[in-house]
Design an enzyme around this catalytic site. Structure first.
Site, short mmCIF file in Angstrom:
data_model
loop_
_atom_site.label_atom_id
_atom_site.label_comp_id
_atom_site.label_asym_id
_atom_site.label_seq_id
_atom_site.Cartn_x
_atom_site.Cartn_y
_atom_site.Cartn_z
N ARG A 100 -9.02 2.77 31.10
CA ARG A 100 -9.14 1.78 32.17
C ARG A 100 -7.78 1.41 32.75
NH1 ARG A 100 -13.90 -1.83 29.23
NH2 ARG A 100 -15.64 -0.66 30.11
N LYS A 147 -34.52 5.67 25.78
CA LYS A 147 -35.72 4.96 26.22
C LYS A 147 -35.90 4.94 27.73
CE LYS A 147 -36.00 1.87 22.22
NZ LYS A 147 -36.10 0.45 21.78
N GLY A 154 -21.67 5.23 29.38
CA GLY A 154 -20.93 5.42 28.14
C GLY A 154 -21.27 6.69 27.38
N GLY A 213 -22.25 -0.48 33.16
CA GLY A 213 -23.29 -1.29 33.79
C GLY A 213 -23.30 -1.19 35.30
#
Length: 400
Positions: A39, A200, A358, A381
Site C-alpha cells: 500500500r 460462498k 484478498g 472491499g
C-alpha cells in the site's frame, strides 16, 4: 469514463501549496514492523511527485479500528518508519489532524517536505463524515488529493467530505485504479469474461447479479460452483454448499440467459474424502459421479482447459476469487492453470485482465501470474463494491 481531475491538472510548480493527501497506510504489522508495504509502494509516486513539485504534503490515513478513541498501538506513528523506508524521505509525525499543532507543523515544514497526521479514526467525526471535522482539516490545506481507492467505498470526512471543500484530485494510484476498472466493466472491449470464485454465493450475490448484465461469460469456481451445481440437481456429496440458495441461484441463471450471459460451471472436478494436502482419496471425476462421502475441492483439468479456450475468445477479463481450495496442494491446480492462461493472453496483447480481492491477489501471486495481468487491485472491499455496481462515495466526490 467518469471525469475527474488528476495531478496533471495541477500547476507544475506547487510551491506555497499544502496538499492534504488521503492514503491507505493500514498495514499488516508484526513485532512493530509492517509485513507488507504494498500500500505504501502504491502511493509513493503521488507523494514524491507532489513533494518534488514543491508542495508541503500532509498524509491522512487510518490505522486499524480505534472506534473514535486514541490508542498508542493504533497511532500512525507505528508505521512511519516503514513509510520512510519505502518513500526514501524523512517524514514529520504530527499527532493531530487539525488545530494549532497541525498549523505549527506546517510552519516548520519546508517546500517539498512530508508530514504524517495521526490516525484519522481517533476522531469520531471521521467515520460519521462530520462536516465540522472536515472543515477543520480542510482549513490547513489548499488542495486535496485522494490516493486511497481502498477506502473510497467509505463516506468519511477524509475520503469524501474534504473533496467538497478543497480543489480535489485523484492521485496516481487512484487514477490507475479508476482507468483499469473502467477498462474492465465501464467501457470494456467485448466479449467480457468474469471469473468469480470463493467459498460462498451468499457473500457475492450482488456481484453475480450485477455481472450477468455486463459480461458475456461468467465463470464460477470455488465453493460457489458447488452451490450452482446443486441448484441444477447435481449431488455434490459433502462439499461446501449453500443448498438453501437454490432458488436464488436459479433466478441468477435465468437472468443470465435473458441477458445473453453464458454461465460456465465445471463438468469434471477434483474430489477427496478429506481436506488435506495430497490425500490418498484424491481423484478426478465427472460432476455427476461425486460420492456421498466426497467433497469437491477444485475444478477438473478438462473443464479448466475448456475455460482457457473461453478466455481466448474474449478481449476483457475481470477476476475475483480462486477456482478451488488453492492454499492446499493439489487443489491449486485449476487456479494456477487458468491464471497462467489469462496472463499469457494478456502478455500477447489479446486480453485486458483486471483482478482484485484478498484471496485473488494471493492466488495470482501463488500462480506466478500477477506481474503479467493488466492490473491487480489490492482494494478488497472497495473492489467488491465496484463489482456490485455500487457508487463509491470517495470516487463520486472526485467527479466534476
Amino acid at each position: 469514463m467518469p471525469k475527474f481531475k488528476t495531478l496533471n491538472d495541477l500547476p507544475a510548480d506547487l510551491t506555497g501549496e499544502v496538499a492534504l493527501v488521503r492514503v491507505d497506510l493500514n498495514l499488516p504489522m508484526k513485532d512493530g514492523s509492517a509485513t507488507d508495504v504494498t500500500r505504501v509502494e502504491a502511493v509513493k509516486p503521488t507523494i514524491l511527485e507532489l513533494a518534488g513539485r514543491g508542495a508541503k504534503v500532509l498524509l491522512l490515513a487510518h490505522f486499524g479500528r480505534p472506534g473514535g478513541q486514541r490508542s498508542s498501538t493504533l497511532s500512525t506513528s507505528m508505521v512511519i518508519g516503514d513509510v520512510e523506508k519505502v518513500i526514501g524521505e524523512e517524514i514529520m509525525f504530527i499527532p493531530e489532524i487539525a488545530g494549532p499543532v497541525v498549523e505549527q507543523s506546517i510552519g516548520i515544514l519546508r517546500a517539498g517536505d512530508i508530514g504524517l497526521l495521526d490516525n484519522t479514526r481517533f476522531w469520531p467525526g471521521e467515520e460519521k463524515n462530520d462536516p465540522e471535522l472536515a472543515k477543520a482539516i480542510a482549513a490547513h490545506g489548499t488542495l486535496y488529493v485522494n490516493d486511497a481507492f481502498s477506502a473510497a467505498h467509505r463516506a468519511h470526512a477524509t475520503t469524501e467530505g474534504l473533496a467538497h471543500l478543497l480543489p480535489a484530485y485523484a492521485g496516481r494510484s487512484m487514477e490507475a485504479e479508476l482507468k483499469a476498472l473502467d477498462a474492465a466493466l465501464g467501457t470494456p472491449e467485448q466479449p467480457v469474461a468474469a471469473v468469480v470464485g470463493g467459498a460462498k454465493v451468499s457473500t457475492k450475490l450482488a456481484v453475480l447479479e450485477n455481472l450477468v448484465g455486463k459480461v458475456q461469460h461468467l465463470i464460477i469456481g470455488g465453493g460457489m460452483a458447488n452451490t450452482f451445481l446443486a441448484a441444477r440437481g447435481v449431488n455434490v456429496g459433502k462439499s461446501l454448499c449453500e443448498h438453501d440458495l437454490a432458488p436464488t441461484v436459479a433466478r441468477i441463471m435465468d437472468e443470465a440467459d435473458a441477458r445473453g450471459c453464458t454461465v460456465h460451471l465445471p463438468y469434471d472436478v477434483v474430489v477427496a474424502k478429506e481436506f488435506a494436502a495430497n490425500p490418498a482419496s484424491l481423484r478426478v471425476c465427472n460432476v455427476h459421479e461425486v460420492a456421498e462421502d466426497e467433497m469437491i475441492l477444485d475444478v477438473g483439468p478438462t473443464a479448466v482447459e475448456a475455460l482457457g479456450d473461453v478466455l481466448k475468445t474474449c478481449r476483457t477479463l475481470v477476476w475475483n476469487g480462486p477456482m478451488g481450495a488453492f492454499e492446499t496442494e493439489p487443489f491449486d491446480a485449476a487456479t494456477v492453470a487458468l491464471a497462467r492462461t489469462a496472463a499469457a493472453l494478456t502478455l500477447e496483447g489479446s486480453l485486458t485482465s483486471v483482478a482484485g480481492g484478498g484471496d485473488t491477489v494471493a492466488a495470482l501471486a501463488h500462480a506466478g501470474a500477477s506481474q503479467d495481468f493488466t492490473y491487480i487491485s489490492t482494494a478488497g472491499g472497495a473492489f467488491l463494491e465496484w463489482m456490485e455496481g455500487r457508487v463509491l462515495p470517495g470516487v463520486a466526490a472526485l467527479e466534476g
